[in-house]
Enzyme design. Structure first.
Site, PDB file in Angstrom:
ATOM      1  CD  GLN A  60       4.610 -15.291  22.522  1.00 26.73           C
ATOM      2  OE1 GLN A  60       4.049 -16.433  22.794  1.00 26.73           O
ATOM      3  NE2 GLN A  60       3.797 -14.483  21.998  1.00 26.73           N
ATOM      4  CE  LYS A 113      -3.485  -4.423   1.079  1.00 30.43           C
ATOM      5  NZ  LYS A 113      -4.215  -3.507   2.216  1.00 30.43           N
ATOM      6  CB  CYS A 149      -2.162  -2.566   5.216  1.00 31.55           C
ATOM      7  SG  CYS A 149      -3.948  -2.058   5.101  1.00 31.55           S
ATOM      8  CD  GLU A 161      -7.110  -0.389   2.967  1.00 26.47           C
ATOM      9  OE1 GLU A 161      -6.075  -0.036   3.415  1.00 26.47           O
ATOM     10  OE2 GLU A 161      -8.320  -0.331   3.430  1.00 26.47           O
ATOM     11  CG  ASP A 171      -1.908  -1.072   1.223  1.00 27.46           C
ATOM     12  OD1 ASP A 171      -1.880  -1.843   0.051  1.00 27.46           O
ATOM     13  OD2 ASP A 171      -2.815  -1.327   2.154  1.00 27.46           O
ATOM     14  CB  VAL A 221       2.169   2.398   4.943  1.00 31.03           C
ATOM     15  CG1 VAL A 221       3.736   3.111   5.044  1.00 31.03           C
ATOM     16  CG2 VAL A 221       1.580   2.682   3.932  1.00 31.03           C
ATOM     17  CB  THR A 222       0.097   2.071   8.793  1.00 34.14           C
ATOM     18  OG1 THR A 222      -1.073   1.046   8.936  1.00 34.14           O
ATOM     19  CG2 THR A 222      -0.309   2.966   7.931  1.00 34.14           C
ATOM     20  CE  LYS A 247      -8.109  -1.309   6.920  1.00 32.03           C
ATOM     21  NZ  LYS A 247      -8.076   0.136   6.311  1.00 32.03           N
TER      22      LYS A 247
HETATM   23  C1  C5J Z   1      -3.179   0.275   5.546  1.00 32.62           C
HETATM   24  C2  C5J Z   1      -4.894   1.461   6.611  1.00 32.62           C
HETATM   25  N1  C5J Z   1      -2.591   0.212   4.468  1.00 32.62           N
HETATM   26  N2  C5J Z   1      -4.287   1.767   7.725  1.00 32.62           N
HETATM   27  N3  C5J Z   1      -4.411   0.929   5.691  1.00 32.62           N
HETATM   28  O1  C5J Z   1      -2.493   0.144   6.528  1.00 32.62           O
HETATM   29  O2  C5J Z   1      -6.274   1.940   6.607  1.00 32.62           O
END
Ligand code: C5J
Length: 220
Positions: free
Chosen positions: A202, A129, A162, A72, A24, A157-158, A132
């Site tokens: 872990q 997509k 996502c 996205e 994204d 990101v972020t 997320k």
């Molecule tokens: C992504 C969002 N790409 N934060 N989307 O992380 O809505």
């Protein structure tokens, strides 16, 4: 097998079975006037990682390894956008509304384009997509299976939304996941730090993390 110095321990990968997934890096999240800034976020930290993501991309390109970019984005008629997602946030502008870069988070609008420095080159895959996670309602899983990919490096990101969602989806599907620490960013520094920590906690419960230059060096 090449080995990358990573956390929580070294990450080894079979050459020819590793791919890069850049999540994204689209104008909607990285540039002023997009969805991210409309939601009240400072987009500058996200814009700052563009050169690092480019170094990672160039490393995969030089090694002739598969590259997948995601965006996205929703269909213009929003039939792939759950009403709950559209209603969330109660901001001045929402998904599908007209913003300074066209309709927000709509495939084909200027804001949905990848940032100019990170556009996909011929031969690279772009997955649009609606969720997320990049596996949900896309052909990503099928594509990776047919290419025999077992190891995935992530950037974009972020970090906590996502990127993390997609890494968790990939981890559950059996992929060995490595996140490029400095090629991912969040609007919230504490969320990025927490995500890196929880991925490698872990014994690497979701995967590994390593700096971009370390990854690129191992690809050579
Ligand atoms: C992504 C969002 N790409 N934060 N989307 O992380 O809505």
């Amino acid at each position: 097998m090449p080995v990358i110095t990573a956390q929580p321990y070294e990450y080894s990968f079979p050459t020819g079975k590793i791919a890069l997934v850049v999540i994204d890096m689209q104008r909607d999240f990285v540039e002023e006037g997009g969805f991210g800034s409309v939601l009240g976020n400072d987009v500058r930290p996200l814009a700052a990682i563009v050169p690092t993501v480019r170094r990672l991309l160039d490393g995969f390109r030089a090694a002739k390894l598969p590259i997948i970019h995601t965006r996205e984005g929703h269909r213009p008629d929003l039939t792939d956008c759950p009403p709950s997602k559209r209603a969330r946030g109660k901001g001045a502008l929402g998904i599908g509304d007209k913003g300074p870069m066209g309709r927000i988070l709509i495939d084909g609008e200027p804001g949905n384009d990848l940032v100019p420095a990170l556009v996909a080159l011929p031969g690279e895959t772009v997955i649009v997509k609606p969720g997320k996670g990049a596996f949900y309602a896309t052909r990503l899983g099928h594509l990776l299976e047919t290419q025999g990919i077992s190891h995935l490096v992530f950037a974009g990101v972020t970090t906590e939304v996502c990127v993390q969602t997609t890494m968790r989806e990939a981890n559950d599907r059996g992929y060995e996941c490595l996140l490029a620490e400095d090629a991912t960013e969040s609007y919230f520094p504490e969320f990025k730090a927490a995500t890196l920590a929880m991925i490698r906690a872990q014994g690497g419960i979701v995967g590994w993390t390593a700096p971009t230059d370390t990854i690129v060096k191992a690809l050579r």
